[in-house]
Each structure stands twice: as C-alpha cells, then as structure tokens.
Design an enzyme around this catalytic site. Structure first.
Site, PDB file in Angstrom:
ATOM      1  N   ASP A  61       0.818  -1.217   0.000  1.00  0.00           N
ATOM      2  CA  ASP A  61       0.000   0.000   0.000  1.00  0.00           C
ATOM      3  C   ASP A  61       0.851   1.266   0.000  1.00  0.00           C
ATOM      4  OD1 ASP A  61      -2.048  -1.799   0.329  1.00  0.00           O
ATOM      5  OD2 ASP A  61      -2.952  -0.773   2.039  1.00  0.00           O
ATOM      6  N   ASP A  62       0.221   2.334  -0.470  1.00  0.00           N
ATOM      7  CA  ASP A  62       0.665   3.725  -0.282  1.00  0.00           C
ATOM      8  C   ASP A  62       1.706   4.211  -1.291  1.00  0.00           C
ATOM      9  OD1 ASP A  62      -1.056   3.591   1.829  1.00  0.00           O
ATOM     10  OD2 ASP A  62       0.453   3.834   3.401  1.00  0.00           O
ATOM     11  N   HIS A 116      -5.421   9.576   0.117  1.00  0.00           N
ATOM     12  CA  HIS A 116      -5.326   8.705   1.299  1.00  0.00           C
ATOM     13  C   HIS A 116      -6.192   9.210   2.450  1.00  0.00           C
ATOM     14  CE1 HIS A 116      -3.285   5.996   4.281  1.00  0.00           C
ATOM     15  NE2 HIS A 116      -3.274   5.228   3.204  1.00  0.00           N
ATOM     16  N   HIS A 206       3.596  -2.245   3.215  1.00  0.00           N
ATOM     17  CA  HIS A 206       3.595  -0.874   2.683  1.00  0.00           C
ATOM     18  C   HIS A 206       4.899  -0.645   1.936  1.00  0.00           C
ATOM     19  CE1 HIS A 206       0.620  -0.841   5.879  1.00  0.00           C
ATOM     20  NE2 HIS A 206       0.042   0.168   5.253  1.00  0.00           N
TER      21      HIS A 206
HETATM   22 ZN    ZN Z   1      -2.717   3.280   3.036  1.00  0.00          ZN
END
Ligand code: ZN
Length: 247
Positions: A61-62, A116, A206
């Site tokens: 993620d991210d 986000h 992440h």
């Molecule tokens: Zn996130």
C-alpha cells in the site's frame, strides 16, 4: 467450522459451497447496488480467499515510491512472484513510470484513493471525487480500469462500501498484517508473516509512507521461505480466480 473470513466475522464454508459468486462477493448485510435486471448486488469484500492450493497474495500500500518500489519489484521478479500494489493517486501523478513498471512486471494495481483520506462519513459525491481521478490515472497507464479498492487507513462505513460497490469495486482487506508501518526489524516482519500465513491469505505491507527498508529486507527473508514451502505468490485477482476455478 472455518470458512471465508470476511469483514465482521467468519462465514461458514458450507454456507458458501458451490456459490462462487457469493464466495467472492460476500455481503455483510449493508445492502447493495441494484443491477439493471433488478437483482441486488452484494457489496464485494474480501479479506482472505478459500483456495485448495498453496497460494497467497502479497499486497503493498501507499506507493508508488521511487526509493522502495523498484527494489520490491526486483525481489518479486527474482522469486517469480506476483503481487498487488494499492497506489495513491497523488503518488501516481508524481511517479507514473513506476506504476508502468509494476504493470509491465505483471503486478496488479489497485485503487487506494487520491489523497489517502478515510472515506468514513463522506457522501457519494465526495467519495467519487477521491476515487475516480485515481481510476482514470491507472486506466491511462494500464489500459484497464482497476477493480480492487483498499480503504485508506482501513476505514469505511456502509455508505462508502455501497458507493465503491456501485462504482464496480471489490473492497480488499487483509488477513495477515505485517505491521511494517511500526518501527520493526526485517526479521520481526518476516517471522510474523511466516507464522500467520495460510493458503488464501492476503498479506498487507507498505512500499511507501515511511522508511520501508525493513519491508524490503523482510521480503529477502520471506520470499525464499514462502517459495520453499511451496507457495505460489499471486495477485489478489489471481487468488480469487483460483477459488472460482476450484468451486
Ligand atoms: Zn494506506
């Protein structure tokens, strides 16, 4: 009886036998979109997938991150692994080249919102304003619109889930949390994942949003171990496809 782990609890496997659509499109009693034929479509949510083969889906993620994502892609390629990247729109705008690399490497790219922000409490117009620019950006790069969404901060509410469903998304949670957003060593991240992983697990990591070198280093430990244990490392959509084929 242990079955499909879904948001809010477990659904007995027997209750889902032979119903691939339900298996993958698990509703949690919050209603759903009404299709053209009048049938109510359940909100699609997935936390893990019951598969009869040793396969897991690693998710990141991210990102994309120019620092960590290419290193992760190199490792995934080295071990013949596919994974799913839930990317943030503002980062796609900065690093479209890295999203292209993800796709060229056979990875799946899912939507993780433009900025986000948690969707909880937002109305459908505000949700669409955050989701659609990311969808367009991914589609412009890949030629295909994304079908998976991961909730920023893991937070949503019934209205957000229904809106995402109406927009054609499955909402993807996870069954194994690498907790790599905490200050942890690579060894701690790897051993936790190895302890908790099961066939059908969806694991969350992440690849951006902080120092992710421990995540990269954990993969150097994890990937050979998972392969040695006979795991196929697949995208979330491939994991769902494996379940569909087995039913
Ligand atoms: Zn996130």
């Amino acid at each position: 009886m242990r079955g499909v782990q879904v948001f809010g609890g477990w659904v007995a496997r027997g209750a889902l036998a032979g119903t691939a659509a339900v298996l993958l499109l698990v509703g949690v009693g919050i209603g759903g979109a009404v299709a053209r034929d009048g049938a109510v479509q359940p909100v699609r949510q997935v936390r893990s997938v019951p598969v009869s083969v040793k396969a897991v889906a690693l998710t990141f993620d991210d990102g994309p991150s120019p620092t960590y994502t290419p290193a992760i892609l190199d490792l995934l390629k080295e071990y013949g692994a596919k994974a799913t990247f839930f990317v943030i729109g503002r980062e796609i705008m900065r690093y479209p080249r890295i999203v292209r690399q993800e796709l060229q490497a056979g990875m799946e790219v899912g939507n993780h919102g433009m900025h986000h922000v948690a969707l909880k409490g937002l109305d459908p117009t505000a949700i669409a304003a955050d989701v659609l620019p990311v969808e367009r950006a991914i589609t412009a790069i890949s030629g295909n619109r994304p079908t998976l969404y991961r909730l920023p901060k893991g937070v949503g509410d019934a209205r957000a889930l229904r809106t995402l469903s109406d927009m054609g998304y499955a909402v993807v949670y996870w069954s194994v949390d690498a907790h790599d957003y905490l200050p942890r060593t690579a060894g701690a991240i790897a051993s936790q994942v190895l302890r908790e992983v099961r066939p059908g697990s969806i694991v969350i990591f992440h690849d951006a949003g902080g120092n992710r070198q421990p995540t990269v280093d954990a993969l150097k430990l994890l990937l050979p171990r998972l392969r040695a244990e006979g795991y196929q490392l697949v995208t979330v959509s491939q994991l769902m496809e494996l379940a569909r084929n087995a039913s």
